[in-house]
Design a protein around this motif. Structure first.
Motif, PDB file in Angstrom:
ATOM      1  N   ASP A  15       0.824  -1.210   0.000  1.00 45.65           N
ATOM      2  CA  ASP A  15       0.000   0.000   0.000  1.00 45.65           C
ATOM      3  C   ASP A  15       0.859   1.261   0.000  1.00 45.65           C
ATOM      4  OD1 ASP A  15      -2.515   1.365   0.119  1.00 45.65           O
ATOM      5  OD2 ASP A  15      -2.141   1.748   2.245  1.00 45.65           O
ATOM      6  N   ALA A  16       2.066   1.162   0.606  1.00 44.58           N
ATOM      7  CA  ALA A  16       2.979   2.314   0.680  1.00 44.58           C
ATOM      8  C   ALA A  16       3.854   2.436  -0.561  1.00 44.58           C
ATOM      9  CB  ALA A  16       3.852   2.206   1.922  1.00 44.58           C
ATOM     10  N   GLY A  17       3.658   1.537  -1.540  1.00 42.36           N
ATOM     11  CA  GLY A  17       4.387   1.640  -2.795  1.00 42.36           C
ATOM     12  C   GLY A  17       5.715   0.913  -2.822  1.00 42.36           C
ATOM     13  N   VAL A  18       5.948   0.001  -1.880  1.00 44.56           N
ATOM     14  CA  VAL A  18       7.208  -0.744  -1.842  1.00 44.56           C
ATOM     15  C   VAL A  18       7.178  -1.856  -2.892  1.00 44.56           C
ATOM     16  CG1 VAL A  18       8.662  -2.255  -0.418  1.00 44.56           C
ATOM     17  CG2 VAL A  18       7.596  -0.216   0.583  1.00 44.56           C
ATOM     18  N   HIS A  19       8.273  -2.020  -3.635  1.00 45.80           N
ATOM     19  CA  HIS A  19       8.354  -3.028  -4.691  1.00 45.80           C
ATOM     20  C   HIS A  19       9.324  -4.161  -4.380  1.00 45.80           C
ATOM     21  CE1 HIS A  19       5.887  -0.573  -7.285  1.00 45.80           C
ATOM     22  NE2 HIS A  19       6.706   0.453  -7.124  1.00 45.80           N
ATOM     23  N   ARG A  20      10.224  -3.953  -3.410  1.00 44.81           N
ATOM     24  CA  ARG A  20      11.212  -4.982  -3.115  1.00 44.81           C
ATOM     25  C   ARG A  20      11.708  -4.844  -1.681  1.00 44.81           C
ATOM     26  NH1 ARG A  20      12.873  -1.095  -6.255  1.00 44.81           N
ATOM     27  NH2 ARG A  20      12.060  -2.210  -8.066  1.00 44.81           N
ATOM     28  N   ILE A  21      12.190  -5.955  -1.145  1.00 42.15           N
ATOM     29  CA  ILE A  21      12.820  -5.981   0.167  1.00 42.15           C
ATOM     30  C   ILE A  21      14.181  -6.635  -0.004  1.00 42.15           C
ATOM     31  CG2 ILE A  21      12.733  -6.861   2.531  1.00 42.15           C
ATOM     32  CD1 ILE A  21       9.694  -6.911   2.316  1.00 42.15           C
ATOM     33  N   TYR A  22      15.222  -5.985   0.510  1.00 41.30           N
ATOM     34  CA  TYR A  22      16.572  -6.519   0.458  1.00 41.30           C
ATOM     35  C   TYR A  22      16.875  -7.229   1.783  1.00 41.30           C
ATOM     36  CZ  TYR A  22      16.918  -2.869  -3.163  1.00 41.30           C
ATOM     37  OH  TYR A  22      16.702  -2.064  -4.252  1.00 41.30           O
ATOM     38  N   GLY A  23      17.406  -8.426   1.712  1.00 37.24           N
ATOM     39  CA  GLY A  23      17.728  -9.106   2.953  1.00 37.24           C
ATOM     40  C   GLY A  23      18.202 -10.524   2.742  1.00 37.24           C
ATOM     41  N   ILE A  24      18.321 -11.255   3.868  1.00 39.34           N
ATOM     42  CA  ILE A  24      18.676 -12.672   3.871  1.00 39.34           C
ATOM     43  C   ILE A  24      17.635 -13.392   4.713  1.00 39.34           C
ATOM     44  CG2 ILE A  24      20.406 -14.395   4.523  1.00 39.34           C
ATOM     45  CD1 ILE A  24      22.555 -12.320   4.118  1.00 39.34           C
ATOM     46  N   VAL A  25      17.146 -14.495   4.201  1.00 40.58           N
ATOM     47  CA  VAL A  25      16.114 -15.247   4.912  1.00 40.58           C
ATOM     48  C   VAL A  25      16.711 -15.882   6.169  1.00 40.58           C
ATOM     49  CG1 VAL A  25      14.853 -15.697   2.789  1.00 40.58           C
ATOM     50  CG2 VAL A  25      16.571 -17.329   3.568  1.00 40.58           C
ATOM     51  N   GLY A  26      15.837 -16.206   7.103  1.00 39.74           N
ATOM     52  CA  GLY A  26      16.264 -16.839   8.344  1.00 39.74           C
ATOM     53  C   GLY A  26      15.050 -17.240   9.151  1.00 39.74           C
ATOM     54  N   ASP A  27      15.219 -18.166  10.100  1.00 38.15           N
ATOM     55  CA  ASP A  27      14.079 -18.791  10.772  1.00 38.15           C
ATOM     56  C   ASP A  27      13.060 -17.807  11.336  1.00 38.15           C
ATOM     57  OD1 ASP A  27      15.853 -17.915  12.661  1.00 38.15           O
ATOM     58  OD2 ASP A  27      16.033 -19.815  13.728  1.00 38.15           O
ATOM     59  N   SER A  28      13.499 -16.840  12.107  1.00 33.96           N
ATOM     60  CA  SER A  28      12.561 -15.898  12.705  1.00 33.96           C
ATOM     61  C   SER A  28      11.910 -14.988  11.677  1.00 33.96           C
ATOM     62  CB  SER A  28      13.283 -15.044  13.763  1.00 33.96           C
ATOM     63  OG  SER A  28      14.356 -14.326  13.165  1.00 33.96           O
ATOM     64  N   LEU A  29      12.540 -14.888  10.506  1.00 29.57           N
ATOM     65  CA  LEU A  29      12.031 -14.022   9.441  1.00 29.57           C
ATOM     66  C   LEU A  29      11.171 -14.796   8.437  1.00 29.57           C
ATOM     67  CD1 LEU A  29      12.295 -11.028   8.551  1.00 29.57           C
ATOM     68  CD2 LEU A  29      14.304 -11.693   7.220  1.00 29.57           C
ATOM     69  N   ASN A  30      11.119 -16.110   8.567  1.00 28.54           N
ATOM     70  CA  ASN A  30      10.434 -16.930   7.577  1.00 28.54           C
ATOM     71  C   ASN A  30       8.970 -16.563   7.344  1.00 28.54           C
ATOM     72  OD1 ASN A  30      12.726 -18.363   6.984  1.00 28.54           O
ATOM     73  ND2 ASN A  30      12.247 -20.100   8.311  1.00 28.54           N
ATOM     74  N   PRO A  31       8.180 -16.237   8.380  1.00 28.64           N
ATOM     75  CA  PRO A  31       6.785 -15.856   8.114  1.00 28.64           C
ATOM     76  C   PRO A  31       6.677 -14.621   7.206  1.00 28.64           C
ATOM     77  CG  PRO A  31       7.079 -16.372  10.431  1.00 28.64           C
ATOM     78  CD  PRO A  31       8.450 -16.319   9.838  1.00 28.64           C
ATOM     79  N   VAL A  32       7.594 -13.662   7.393  1.00 24.56           N
ATOM     80  CA  VAL A  32       7.583 -12.456   6.567  1.00 24.56           C
ATOM     81  C   VAL A  32       8.005 -12.791   5.138  1.00 24.56           C
ATOM     82  CG1 VAL A  32       8.632 -10.182   6.215  1.00 24.56           C
ATOM     83  CG2 VAL A  32       7.989 -10.926   8.523  1.00 24.56           C
TER      84      VAL A  32
END
Length: 584
Positions: A15-32
């Motif tokens: 909704d805020a116009g974001v097209h990408r997220i930069y990062g590295i996956v990981g267990d606590s981040l998996n739901p996101v």
């Protein structure tokens, strides 16, 4: 309606116009991350996940995207070590005023405070590099925190951090967030009384100079017209260079340790100096406020008077302030000070000591020559990122702004290794624009793994490596401080071979006559390319035949010359003695 807290978070970002997220996956981040996957990517109106090799690069990339687009950019890190890696890039983004949201996932909420595996407290750790930093503890709280974080990042300019435990991200979503509507930037109109006092001071002053910073962005024509009205030479900061130097007949260069031209003389010799949209931090290069009357104009009132004694403190944006001042300026101005300063500026840039030599035949390659050739080959709308150190020097002195090009660097945080990750964010945001790095071998090697990111996404970034097997600026700093250089040299690495192994188009250049062709081939290549230029490690420090005792004397002499006001002369020495004098 969103199914989980993570889904709700991602919906808010869309909704805020974001097209990408930069990062590295990981267990606590998996739901996101899974919520990102289920959006289908930006091609389907969702969000792309850009998998970097170090979260530090994720934050740098988001910071560059946000600076270039002016829109919210996002990075993410898993709990503990994952989000800790974000902090350096977030400091850079925050100090640059880049609207960045960082998602710092957290350990299971029930374990917080129990010295659990990988436990840190991101809601405390990121406070110093953000405008907003909050922990989400419940599902009902989540959309409000995310909404507030987005509004802080976009409204204030800078970083906002949301700390989200993995188990909370998996909870069923509760309620909804208000729709995100981004207002246009408001004008900050200065007080009429303050404007009248400054106008009176300008009218009374025989000579006026302008020192412009990043705050003049979007007001180029207004500043040039105002300088013409006042017969004022215009110096600029590094961050102000791209916004005011081009198409400016009153430009007299840049001051500071990276400076050139007559800017220092101009701002010290005037009766009245106007600091225009700058919070230039190096007070040793600013005049004494008891000897030169100083006015400062800034949209951030906290900047006013914190670097030098200011007589006229004007809280307002540049365009609104100049619009209010211009009708109050009386009479014709004597232009002799302006003409004298411009003449000095051109003499400092154009004159040389001794005889010119053919630098295109000198080995090792002079980095000044390499930067000059690079500038000639850049496209008109190129985005050029530069590593902190000598890369900043070459960008500042040799990359020509034209109103279409953009310059990115870690100008306020001064971090190494920023050029390549900044380029990743720039190219991701603008896939059709030319993106070129000025990378030092020291900076490149620090986050060398990000070449893998470039290769993985086939980003057509052109990595230009100034490879002198040393930390050049640190070496120069040691000389200037009277220390022998120690610990600055690194083993020689053929980065072209490294890049080729990753699938890059690459060239190693040791002969200056091969440089133009190698850069031209790289720029024409439809995909990632790297040009590894073997440059002179002694450039901008000393001739190769000078003794160790003379080394220290040279450094101290240059230091005294610069700090005593001879910035232009120091640069002329560097340009002449290194680029043009035979035998160097």
């Amino acid at each position: 309606m969103a199914k989980t807290v993570a889904d709700q978070l991602i919906a808010q970002l869309v909704d805020a116009g974001v097209h990408r997220i930069y990062g590295i996956v990981g267990d606590s981040l998996n739901p996101v991350v899974d919520a990102v996957r289920r959006t289908g990517g930006s091609a389907k109106g969702g969000i792309d996940w850009i998998h970097v090799r170090n979260e530090e690069a994720a934050a740098f990339a988001a910071g560059a995207e946000a600076q270039l687009t002016g829109k919210l950019a996002v990075c993410a890190g898993s709990c503990g070590p994952g989000n800790l890696h974000l902090i350096n890039g977030l400091f850079d983004a925050h100090r640059s005023g880049a609207p960045v949201l960082a998602i710092a996932s957290h350990i299971p909420s029930v374990e917080i405070g129990s010295s659990y595996f990988q436990e840190t407290h991101p809601d405390r750790l990121f406070v110093e590099c953000s405008n907003y930093c909050e922990l989400v503890s419940t599902a009902v709280q989540a959309p409000r925190v995310v909404n507030s974080a987005i509004r802080h990042a976009t409204g204030l300019g800078g970083v906002a951090v949301v700390s989200l435990p993995g188990d909370v991200a998996e909870l069923d979503a509760v309620g909804s967030a208000p729709a995100f509507v981004l207002p246009r930037t408001a004008a900050i109109v200065p007080d009429e009384h303050d404007i009248a006092l400054l106008a009176s001071a300008i009218n009374e002053a025989k000579t006026v100079a302008i020192f412009a910073g990043a705050g003049v962005e979007g007001s180029h024509d207004e500043v040039v017209a105002f300088a013409d009205l006042l017969a004022a030479p215009v110096g600029h900061t590094m961050r102000g260079k791209q916004w005011i130097q081009y198409d400016n007949p009153f430009d007299v260069g840049m001051t500071g340790l990276l400076g050139y031209g007559a800017a220092h003389a101009g701002i010290h010799d005037a009766e009245l100096l106007i600091l225009l949209g700058t919070d230039f931090p190096y007070e040793q290069f600013l005049p004494d406020g008891t000897k030169v009357q100083i006015a400062q104009i800034d949209a951030d009132a906290s900047h006013l008077g914190r670097r030098a004694s200011v007589t006229h403190a004007i809280h307002g944006d540049v365009a609104s302030t100049l619009a209010a001042l211009t009708p109050l300026i009386r009479g014709e101005r004597n232009r002799s000070f302006l003409e004298k300063t411009l003449k000095r500026h051109h003499r400092l840039l154009d004159s040389v000591v001794g005889k010119y030599t053919d630098v295109d035949k000198t080995v090792p390659i002079h980095p000044e020559f390499a930067a000059t050739v690079l500038d000639e080959l850049l496209s008109d709308d190129a985005i050029v990122t530069a590593d902190t150190g000598m890369g900043n020097v070459w960008q500042a002195r040799y990359i020509t702004p034209n109103g279409g090009r953009r310059l990115i660097g870690s100008y306020l945080h001064g971090s190494m290794a920023n050029a390549v990750p900044h380029a990743i964010g720039a190219q991701s945001a603008y896939p059709d624009r030319q993106v070129v790095t000025i990378s030092g071998d020291g900076g490149l090697s620090m986050l060398l793994g990000e070449l893998v990111t470039i290769a993985a996404y086939k980003l057509p970034i052109k990595v230009v490596v100034f490879n002198n097997s040393t930390l050049g600026l640190v070496k120069l700093e040691m000389f200037v401080d009277g220390y022998p250089d120690f610990g600055v040299d690194v083993p020689g690495v053929d980065y072209a071979a490294v890049a080729a192994a990753l699938g890059f188009f690459s060239r190693r250049v040791e002969d200056p006559q091969d440089l133009r062709g190698a850069l031209g081939e790289a720029f024409a290549h439809d995909g990632p390319a790297l040009v590894d230029i073997a440059t002179d490690p002694l450039a901008l420090s000393l001739p190769p035949t000078i003794t160790a005792k003379q080394v220290t004397g040279f450094g101290l002499a240059m230091s005294k010359l610069v700090l005593n006001g001879g910035v232009g002369e120091a640069v002329r020495m560097a340009r002449s003695n290194i680029k043009h004098v035979p035998g160097l």
